[in-house]
Design a protein around this motif. Structure first.
Motif, PDB file in Angstrom:
ATOM      1  N   ALA A  42       0.760  -1.113   0.111  1.00  0.00           N
ATOM      2  CA  ALA A  42      -0.087  -0.253   0.052  1.00  0.00           C
ATOM      3  C   ALA A  42       0.829   1.199   0.021  1.00  0.00           C
ATOM      4  CB  ALA A  42      -0.975  -0.016   1.063  1.00  0.00           C
ATOM      5  N   ALA A  43       1.833   1.050   0.857  1.00  0.00           N
ATOM      6  CA  ALA A  43       2.848   2.333   0.689  1.00  0.00           C
ATOM      7  C   ALA A  43       3.691   2.341  -0.615  1.00  0.00           C
ATOM      8  CB  ALA A  43       3.921   2.046   1.869  1.00  0.00           C
ATOM      9  N   ARG A  44       3.958   1.393  -1.300  1.00  0.00           N
ATOM     10  CA  ARG A  44       4.380   1.498  -2.501  1.00  0.00           C
ATOM     11  C   ARG A  44       3.564   2.158  -3.674  1.00  0.00           C
ATOM     12  NH1 ARG A  44       7.157  -3.708  -4.248  1.00  0.00           N
ATOM     13  NH2 ARG A  44       4.990  -4.524  -4.099  1.00  0.00           N
ATOM     14  N   ALA A  45       2.327   1.819  -3.277  1.00  0.00           N
ATOM     15  CA  ALA A  45       1.089   2.396  -4.297  1.00  0.00           C
ATOM     16  C   ALA A  45       1.060   4.013  -4.230  1.00  0.00           C
ATOM     17  CB  ALA A  45      -0.031   1.792  -3.987  1.00  0.00           C
ATOM     18  N   ARG A  46       1.395   4.168  -2.895  1.00  0.00           N
ATOM     19  CA  ARG A  46       1.214   5.882  -2.652  1.00  0.00           C
ATOM     20  C   ARG A  46       2.527   6.709  -2.815  1.00  0.00           C
ATOM     21  NH1 ARG A  46      -0.657   3.488   2.394  1.00  0.00           N
ATOM     22  NH2 ARG A  46       0.989   3.948   3.281  1.00  0.00           N
TER      23      ARG A  46
END
Length: 210
Positions: free
Chosen positions: A146-150
């Motif tokens: 999720a952090a990578r997607a952000r």
């Protein structure tokens, strides 16, 4: 159905309630007296059951100890998984680590005994603890994805490998806490995670290490 017929599932509910009462009593005895000094007979007496009833649910005193840790960690993990509050990867990992270390801090003597014993658990507890770790690793991987997607971490960063790194930090801090070598294990995890993430940021991220 006559007055002496039990409702479906009532026997199982009673069995579960007895098991839970025995475990809670065992936790209290292990915390107050230590694992070696605690006895199945005394635990049974305080739980209001016969010693044989305890041994019907748990093979021996060590199995009681493993069951107590397993159930508590499962409950802590379930509570942590319900955390849907927004935040950066570091903030969410901080809350995850805080949930587990918060449990340990509430019962410090018991937790230290449980953790020492669980490191060398025999089957079937060995596999059960491994499953718990695997599920927690999956949680960390999901948070990382999720952090990578952000855009918080680089596109090519390996989520599974980061999960392994996080648990190496977590266990290092846990061992330090058990040994009395570090009074603030969550802060230690936070620092280790922050340093590790410096090398995983996108090139234009302000937290990227140079």
């Amino acid at each position: 159905m006559n007055a002496f017929t039990k409702k479906p599932g009532r026997r199982d509910a009673q069995k579960d309630a007895t098991r839970a009462r025995i475990l809670e009593t065992a936790r209290d005895h292990f915390e107050r007296h230590g694992f070696e000094a605690a006895s199945v007979r005394a635990i049974a007496a305080d739980a209001g059951v016969a010693a044989g009833t305890v041994l019907l649910h748990f093979e021996d005193k060590r199995a009681l100890l493993h069951a107590a840790l397993f159930d508590d960690l499962a409950a802590t993990a379930a509570e942590a998984a319900r955390d849907e509050a927004p935040g950066t990867l570091e903030e969410r990992l901080h809350r995850l680590a805080s949930a587990f270390f918060g449990y340990y801090a509430r019962r410090p003597a018991l937790s230290k005994t449980l953790l020492r014993e669980s490191l060398f658990a025999d089957p079937p507890w060995q596999a059960r603890f491994a499953e718990q770790v695997g599920a927690a690793h999956g949680r960390v991987v999901a948070l990382f994805d999720a952090a990578r997607a952000r855009g918080e971490v680089a596109e090519g960063a390996d989520a599974a490998l980061f999960g392994v790194a996080f648990f190496s930090f977590y266990y290092f801090a846990l061992i330090a806490w058990v040994q009395g070598a570090h009074p603030a294990p969550v802060a230690l995890v936070d620092r280790l995670v922050a340093q590790h993430l410096c090398g995983l940021r996108p090139a234009d991220h302000p937290g990227r290490s140079r």
